[in-house]
Scaffold this motif. Structure first.
Motif, PDB file in Angstrom:
ATOM      1  N   GLY A  29      14.567  -6.681   7.704  1.00 10.60           N
ATOM      2  CA  GLY A  29      14.388  -6.892   6.272  1.00 10.60           C
ATOM      3  C   GLY A  29      14.783  -8.250   5.734  1.00 10.60           C
ATOM      4  O   GLY A  29      15.036  -8.384   4.541  1.00 10.60           O
ATOM      5  N   SER A  32      11.750  -9.312   3.728  1.00  6.45           N
ATOM      6  CA  SER A  32      11.622  -8.334   2.643  1.00  6.45           C
ATOM      7  C   SER A  32      12.700  -8.525   1.587  1.00  6.45           C
ATOM      8  O   SER A  32      12.489  -8.242   0.406  1.00  6.45           O
ATOM      9  CB  SER A  32      11.691  -6.910   3.203  1.00  6.45           C
ATOM     10  N   ASN A  35      11.390 -11.150  -0.650  1.00  7.24           N
ATOM     11  CA  ASN A  35      10.351 -10.570  -1.507  1.00  7.24           C
ATOM     12  C   ASN A  35      10.944  -9.720  -2.624  1.00  7.24           C
ATOM     13  O   ASN A  35      10.467  -9.726  -3.763  1.00  7.24           O
ATOM     14  CB  ASN A  35       9.398  -9.719  -0.667  1.00  7.24           C
ATOM     15  N   VAL A  47       4.801 -10.220  -2.923  1.00  5.72           N
ATOM     16  CA  VAL A  47       4.770 -10.273  -1.462  1.00  5.72           C
ATOM     17  C   VAL A  47       4.179 -11.611  -1.051  1.00  5.72           C
ATOM     18  O   VAL A  47       2.973 -11.798  -1.069  1.00  5.72           O
ATOM     19  CB  VAL A  47       3.940  -9.121  -0.858  1.00  5.72           C
ATOM     20  N   ALA A  51       6.716 -10.021   6.325  1.00  2.00           N
ATOM     21  CA  ALA A  51       7.790  -9.279   6.978  1.00  2.00           C
ATOM     22  C   ALA A  51       7.307  -8.751   8.322  1.00  2.00           C
ATOM     23  O   ALA A  51       6.183  -8.293   8.460  1.00  2.00           O
ATOM     24  CB  ALA A  51       8.224  -8.115   6.087  1.00  2.00           C
ATOM     25  N   ASN A 223      15.089  -2.634   0.166  1.00  2.00           N
ATOM     26  CA  ASN A 223      14.053  -3.591  -0.206  1.00  2.00           C
ATOM     27  C   ASN A 223      12.781  -2.870  -0.629  1.00  2.00           C
ATOM     28  O   ASN A 223      12.551  -1.719  -0.249  1.00  2.00           O
ATOM     29  CB  ASN A 223      13.734  -4.517   0.979  1.00  2.00           C
ATOM     30  N   HIS A 225       9.210  -1.888  -0.099  1.00  5.18           N
ATOM     31  CA  HIS A 225       8.464  -1.737   1.149  1.00  5.18           C
ATOM     32  C   HIS A 225       7.087  -1.119   0.892  1.00  5.18           C
ATOM     33  O   HIS A 225       6.069  -1.773   1.016  1.00  5.18           O
ATOM     34  CB  HIS A 225       9.266  -0.892   2.143  1.00  5.18           C
TER      35      HIS A 225
END
Length: 264
Positions: A29, A32, A35, A47, A51, A223, A225
């Protein structure tokens, strides 16, 4: 918390931004995290930093810088540096020597990492005499909560070596313990349970013992996702962690503003 971060100012005219280095295994992560932080200040799912999958290879091949803020309200004096992920083999992933060189400010943005050899002074991306502004001001180790108990000793040794180097330079170190929803069903059901979860507390203690980082410097976070809309619970956890590391990075800058940096 957003307002507090937006109003933050650095007490040193020679340091334009606080620099944070994200470091850890592949797929836990790091990208991420960038992001997620950018999403909070863009106020939309953001994004831009690719990742890697946990079982894949690192998407990040070069030393990349990511600013925080947006075009409408301006950029904040914060920069996150993403690097190639750590792998247990010495001949794979980012080299420990390169991480330590980055902490010292010797590596310029855009340097392409090599798994076989570290940066040399002859490389055009090598900064010979880094200033306080060139240095990393806080090391952020990123680990996956669901994988902490399965971390190979080789990973642990590499991360401890980097942490010890940071300690020798006085650089604050923290851990972002990501993917908490995969490690604890109660937390997955409701993210507000994160600090009530006995499992999460046990994993924080395990992480502390393995990496040598105090528990109060370990932040369990989630995070963005698979979410397509903003989530205040995700935002609050990350903003709490971000606020703390900003203070600690700033303390480092203030402390070393009056101390000469030894040239290496």
């Amino acid at each position: 918390m957003v307002t507090s971060v937006k109003e933050f100012k650095i007490d040193n005219d020679r340091v334009r931004e606080l620099r944070f280095l994200l470091y850890g295994p592949i797929g836990v992560g790091k990208s991420s995290t960038v992001n997620t932080i950018r999403s909070i200040f863009e106020r939309r799912a953001f994004v831009n930093c690719l990742a890697a999958a946990a079982s894949g290879t690192s998407h990040t091949k070069c030393y990349e810088k990511y600013g925080i803020g947006n075009g409408r309200e301006g950029m904040l004096p914060l920069a996150f540096y993403d690097i190639m992920g750590v792998e247990k083999q010495e001949s794979a992933g980012v080299r420990t020597d390169d991480i330590i060189n980055a902490l010292k400010g010797h590596i310029k943005e855009g340097y392409v990492f090599h798994t076989q050899f570290p940066i040399t002074e002859k490389d055009p991306k090598y900064c010979r005499n880094p200033s306080l502004s060139d240095r990393i001001h806080c090391l952020v180790s990123v680990v996956g909560a669901e994988k902490i108990t399965m971390m190979d000793q080789e990973f642990i040794n590499k991360m401890r070596k980097v942490r010890e180097a940071a300690s020798g330079m006085g650089i604050p170190q923290v851990v972002f313990m990501t993917r908490v929803d995969l490690a604890c069903p109660m937390t997955k059901e409701n993210l507000k349970n994160i600090y009530r979860s006995r499992k999460i507390k046990e994993l924080m203690n395990t992480c502390s013992n393995l990496l040598g980082v105090p528990v109060n410097c370990i932040f369990p976070v989630k995070n963005y996702h698979d979410e397509t809309h903003m989530n205040e619970e995700i935002n609050c956890l990350m903003l709490d962690a971000l606020t703390q590391i900003i203070h600690w990075a700033h303390d480092y800058v203030v402390t070393f503003s009056t101390i000469p940096i030894h040239k290496e």
